[in-house]
Motif scaffolding. Structure first.
Motif, PDB file in Angstrom:
ATOM      1  N   LEU A 195      39.895  32.185  10.621  1.00  0.00           N
ATOM      2  CA  LEU A 195      39.666  30.866  11.195  1.00  0.00           C
ATOM      3  C   LEU A 195      40.499  30.711  12.456  1.00  0.00           C
ATOM      4  O   LEU A 195      41.632  31.196  12.527  1.00  0.00           O
ATOM      5  CB  LEU A 195      40.062  29.767  10.197  1.00  0.00           C
ATOM      6  N   ALA A 196      39.932  30.018  13.457  1.00  0.00           N
ATOM      7  CA  ALA A 196      40.660  29.724  14.693  1.00  0.00           C
ATOM      8  C   ALA A 196      40.240  28.346  15.181  1.00  0.00           C
ATOM      9  O   ALA A 196      39.129  27.881  14.899  1.00  0.00           O
ATOM     10  CB  ALA A 196      40.366  30.778  15.753  1.00  0.00           C
ATOM     11  N   TYR A 197      41.129  27.708  15.937  1.00  0.00           N
ATOM     12  CA  TYR A 197      40.875  26.337  16.384  1.00  0.00           C
ATOM     13  C   TYR A 197      40.975  26.241  17.897  1.00  0.00           C
ATOM     14  O   TYR A 197      41.917  26.764  18.512  1.00  0.00           O
ATOM     15  CB  TYR A 197      41.892  25.391  15.758  1.00  0.00           C
ATOM     16  N   MET A 256      30.105  42.209   9.369  1.00  0.00           N
ATOM     17  CA  MET A 256      31.198  41.280   9.121  1.00  0.00           C
ATOM     18  C   MET A 256      32.118  41.090  10.322  1.00  0.00           C
ATOM     19  O   MET A 256      32.381  42.003  11.098  1.00  0.00           O
ATOM     20  CB  MET A 256      32.003  41.714   7.895  1.00  0.00           C
ATOM     21  N   VAL A 257      32.602  39.851  10.450  1.00  0.00           N
ATOM     22  CA  VAL A 257      33.614  39.486  11.439  1.00  0.00           C
ATOM     23  C   VAL A 257      34.929  39.341  10.691  1.00  0.00           C
ATOM     24  O   VAL A 257      35.107  38.443   9.875  1.00  0.00           O
ATOM     25  CB  VAL A 257      33.249  38.178  12.153  1.00  0.00           C
ATOM     26  N   ASN A 258      35.844  40.245  10.945  1.00  0.00           N
ATOM     27  CA  ASN A 258      37.125  40.260  10.234  1.00  0.00           C
ATOM     28  C   ASN A 258      38.191  39.407  10.895  1.00  0.00           C
ATOM     29  O   ASN A 258      39.168  39.024  10.251  1.00  0.00           O
ATOM     30  CB  ASN A 258      37.653  41.696  10.137  1.00  0.00           C
ATOM     31  N   TYR A 259      38.003  39.118  12.191  1.00  0.00           N
ATOM     32  CA  TYR A 259      39.088  38.479  12.934  1.00  0.00           C
ATOM     33  C   TYR A 259      38.539  37.550  14.001  1.00  0.00           C
ATOM     34  O   TYR A 259      37.615  37.900  14.742  1.00  0.00           O
ATOM     35  CB  TYR A 259      39.952  39.553  13.599  1.00  0.00           C
ATOM     36  N   VAL A 260      39.102  36.328  14.042  1.00  0.00           N
ATOM     37  CA  VAL A 260      38.808  35.379  15.113  1.00  0.00           C
ATOM     38  C   VAL A 260      40.132  34.778  15.567  1.00  0.00           C
ATOM     39  O   VAL A 260      40.981  34.438  14.746  1.00  0.00           O
ATOM     40  CB  VAL A 260      37.862  34.248  14.652  1.00  0.00           C
ATOM     41  N   SER A 261      40.302  34.650  16.892  1.00  0.00           N
ATOM     42  CA  SER A 261      41.512  34.023  17.421  1.00  0.00           C
ATOM     43  C   SER A 261      41.163  33.263  18.691  1.00  0.00           C
ATOM     44  O   SER A 261      40.329  33.714  19.484  1.00  0.00           O
ATOM     45  CB  SER A 261      42.576  35.080  17.727  1.00  0.00           C
ATOM     46  N   ALA A 262      41.794  32.097  18.876  1.00  0.00           N
ATOM     47  CA  ALA A 262      41.523  31.258  20.043  1.00  0.00           C
ATOM     48  C   ALA A 262      42.760  31.167  20.931  1.00  0.00           C
ATOM     49  O   ALA A 262      43.897  31.103  20.436  1.00  0.00           O
ATOM     50  CB  ALA A 262      41.105  29.868  19.583  1.00  0.00           C
TER      51      ALA A 262
END
Length: 765
Positions: A634-636, A680-686
């Motif tokens: 999760l990223a915001y 699959m998406v293992n990583y999200v960063s904002a």
């Protein structure tokens, strides 16, 4: 290169004396227009000084990578920073410079010539052969696809100063393997395993223009039917050694002689190999000074000449009959001794002698065999009074030497050359070429050299890129890292940290990375995969989590930051659940993972917001609009939650391919979905600049295959960045520091360069 730096500094100081320049006055040393400022800046550059100063600093970072693991995917899984240090956690046992499969090494100790003097080649693939170009550069051959970030296929030219020659280029061919190179005047002869060259049908052996790489089709070895492993030239002829059984329309097993000009077979040269392969040649002499061609391999030959024999240049057999009992990989000569390296264990028909021997140049009779190697030798090379060797060994004459060593000649003592590889070198092994000034150029089938041990945890200096000393070892991999003030929280599957029992979660006191006396006790065999914090708590989540400090906590837990006591915050994701990602947004805590309940109430799956006090669910998103599969990350950014995982739909909303965006303002999912992945998406960063990073096991984003494993979505333009990272495997973590992004994962290629799970970029190159 220390000598180069010394020469530059000496030259600078000489100019100061020659022109009677006074040292700069302290009062004007920081004046950018003064001579003192210019001179001080030059000296600062040459000496590598980066102490606090009004003078400019210079970036000489040689970013190291991670290598070797007992099992599983090698890589960086978590990353953070503290002051001017980069903190890494993952699955690795060694750190080393990401050089690629060739490098300049100092002959005295095997240390790398620093990147600032010799930019790493960062070869993507394996280098099998290197030769000098006669002007301070090198030709390299192998099974590679890029050098210093530019496409090169199997053969390349390296200019003096370790810079890729952008003029010399050969046609693209992903299947080409080059084993041998020979230079004669303006012609470069290339042998290996390839069945065509560009738009010509020439195979296994070609002649190129040494300056451009263009093929010369007037040289053609007809009807050669298999690989070429080595080449030696003499006058107007070329000796060809390989795996072929036919060449020039004539049955010839593994050894032949051709015209340097046309490639026509010289039929009068006809030594007999019955079966097997020629692996190496050396054009030396007998005791009378007459030329002898020494031929070795895994072949059988008549008259007790299996694996090794020699001939005069016309093909006549000599009396050299060493009779080893198994394969010889390499041969070299020093004075009256011929050195043989291979996998044999006896010589002269039965005398015990393993892997390396010296024998008489005339007869092949044993001279010495007391090298005490523990495994086979792949390559030998004599340079002046030194014998270099590589192979599968780990010791020589009682000295630890992993895969590469050097012996002083003629006494055959082990010298200080110790490159420290992370693994052994397989046949066809290495080449060793003198670069002068106490330096050799060598190639190898490894990705790094000069490694240092670091078990699953390392801290590297931001300015040098090299690991610092004194950090603790972890016995099993790390999956999460988080810094809060002067504390570093680490999660994973470990059970021991720096010799102290710590199960899956540990606190290290900064700045010295000492294990805290406060022990947060987790029961069972959990793996902590996510850690974050706010102003009062540190939150953690993972799999197989049962109790924390004796109290039940399923999937996630929180500690009070003041004394690290267990908080009452307890969302309770249920037995068998996992908390994969925790995201704090203002007064809300979002939890992503694999679960079907919150606070003991079912119907809340994989994603839910809870309050920061007790962990009570907030029905954000509502239970009827939740991802239909696991949420990994999760990223915001800009009132939106960016979601990555392994799901194909959001209940009640529609199809979503492993990624989604939830708008907190409207409490709805963005439609159409701005980013989708086929896996699959293992990583999200904002990041504050509007960049959203996506890493995973996908081979495309939004249907575009250039976004293999990693892509950047720009939320201010609502589009994917056109930048192609050239990454070949999953990105699991990232960080922005001092104008650069750091990416970590299980990749070994990034930006079309060799990288050991870690790369630094500005998103433009």
């Amino acid at each position: 290169m220390g000598t180069t730096r010394f020469k530059i500094l000496t030259y600078v100081l000489f100019c100061v004396v020659l022109f009677d320049c006074k040292p700069p006055e302290l009062s004007n040393a920081c004046d950018g227009k003064s001579n003192g400022y210019a001179l001080g800046s030059l000296i600062r550059f040459v000496t590598g000084d980066r102490s606090p100063s009004c003078l400019p600093s210079f970036d000489f970072q040689d970013l190291w990578g991670v290598f070797k693991a007992p099992s599983g995917d090698i890589g960086v899984y978590a990353m953070s920073s503290y002051r001017d240090q980069i903190i890494l956690g993952g699955n690795f046992q060694l750190l080393g410079p990401s050089t690629g499969s060739a490098a300049l090494l100092q002959t005295s100790n095997g240390k790398l010539v620093p990147n600032r003097y010799c930019p790493y080649l960062k070869i993507v693939g394996t280098t099998h052969i290197a030769i000098a170009d006669g002007g301070g550069g090198f030709y390299i051959g192998g099974e590679f696809f890029a050098v210093q970030g530019e496409e090169r296929f199997g053969v390349a030219h390296i200019l003096p100063g370790c810079i890729l020659d952008r003029v010399f280029n050969v046609p693209k061919d992903n299947t080409r393997i080059v084993y041998s190179l020979a230079l004669k005047e303006d012609k470069l002869y290339v042998g290996g395993n390839f069945t065509s060259w560009g738009d010509t049908p020439q195979k296994y052996l070609v002649q190129l223009n040494r300056y451009t790489g263009e093929i010369n089709t007037s040289f053609s070895v007809q009807n050669i039917d298999n690989s070429v492993f080595d080449l030696e030239s003499e006058f107007d002829s070329l000796f060809v050694c390989g795996e072929f059984s036919q060449i020039g329309g004539i049955a010839k097993q593994s050894i032949a002689k051709v015209s340097l000009t046309t490639g026509a077979i010289i039929t009068s040269f006809n030594p007999i190999i019955s079966t097997g392969t020629c692996l190496d040649l050396y054009l030396g002499t007998d005791s009378q000074g007459s030329p002898n061609l020494f031929i070795v391999g895994d072949f059988t030959a008549p008259s007790s000449r299996n694996y090794a024999f020699s001939v005069y240049p016309d093909g006549t057999l000599t009396s050299f009959i060493p009779i080893p009992n198994a394969q010889i990989n390499s041969v070299q000569q020093y004075q009256n001794k011929v050195y043989l390296g291979g996998s044999f264990t006896t010589i002269n028909g039965g005398t015990a002698a393993s892997y390396l021997v010296s024998v008489n140049q005339n007869t092949g009779a044993l001279i010495s065999s007391n090298f005490a190697l523990d495994a086979y030798v792949a390559t030998l090379q004599v340079i002046e009074n030194t014998l270099y060797l590589s192979g599968n060994f780990t010791t020589i004459k009682g000295n630890s030497r992993i895969s590469m060593a050097a012996l002083d000649l003629p006494n055959e003592s082990v010298n200080g050359f110790d490159p420290q590889f992370e693994g052994t070198i397989s046949n066809p092994g290495s080449s060793f070429v003198s670069a002068g000034n106490g330096v050799i150029f060598t190639n190898f089938d490894r990705s790094t050299v000069n490694v240092v041990p670091r078990n699953h945890f390392a801290v590297i200096d931001e300015y040098t890129g090299a690991p610092i000393e004194g950090t603790p070892n972890f016995d099993f991999p790390i999956k999460s890292i988080h810094v809060n003030g002067n504390r570093l929280f680490v999660g994973g599957s470990f059970t021991n940290v720096g010799g102290q029992t710590r199960t899956s979660f540990v606190t290290l006191d900064l700045p010295h990375y000492q294990v805290s006396s406060i022990n947060t006790v987790l029961s069972g065999s959990p793996e902590i995969r996510t850690i974050t914090s706010d102003e009062s708590k540190v939150y953690a989540g993972g799999i197989s989590l049962g109790t924390v400090n004796g109290q039940t906590r399923n999937g996630v837990f929180a500690l009070n930051l003041g004394d690290l006591s267990l908080s009452t915050w307890n969302p309770d994701l249920g037995v068998g659940s996992s908390g994969e990602s925790i995201l704090v947004v203002n007064d809300i805590v979002f939890i992503g993972g694999s679960f079907t309940q919150i606070n003991g109430v079912g119907g809340y799956q994989n994603l839910q917001a809870v309050d920061k006090q007790n962990g009570l669910r907030l029905d954000i998103p509502i239970s009827s609009t939740l991802p239909g599969g696991l949420v990994y990350s999760l990223a915001y950014a800009n009132s939106k939650i960016y979601i990555g995982g392994f799901f194909s739909s959001v209940t009640g909303v529609g199809s979503f391919s492993n990624a989604a965006v939830y708008d907190l303002s409207s409490k709805t999912y963005l439609q159409p979905n701005p980013v989708s992945a086929e896996n699959m998406v293992n990583y999200v960063s904002a990041y504050p600049d509007g960049n959203i990073f996506y890493g995973g096991s996908f081979v495309n984003l939004n249907g575009e295959t250039k976004y293999n494993a990693f892509g950047v979505y720009q939320n201010y333009t609502n589009s994917l960045s056109p930048w192609n990272a050239g990454i070949n495997n999953t990105v699991y973590t990232s960080m922005f520091k001092n104008g650069k992004y750091y990416l970590g994962g299980i990749f070994n290629v990034a930006l079309r360069k060799l990288n050991g799970g870690l790369v630094r970029t500005n998103l433009y190159e």
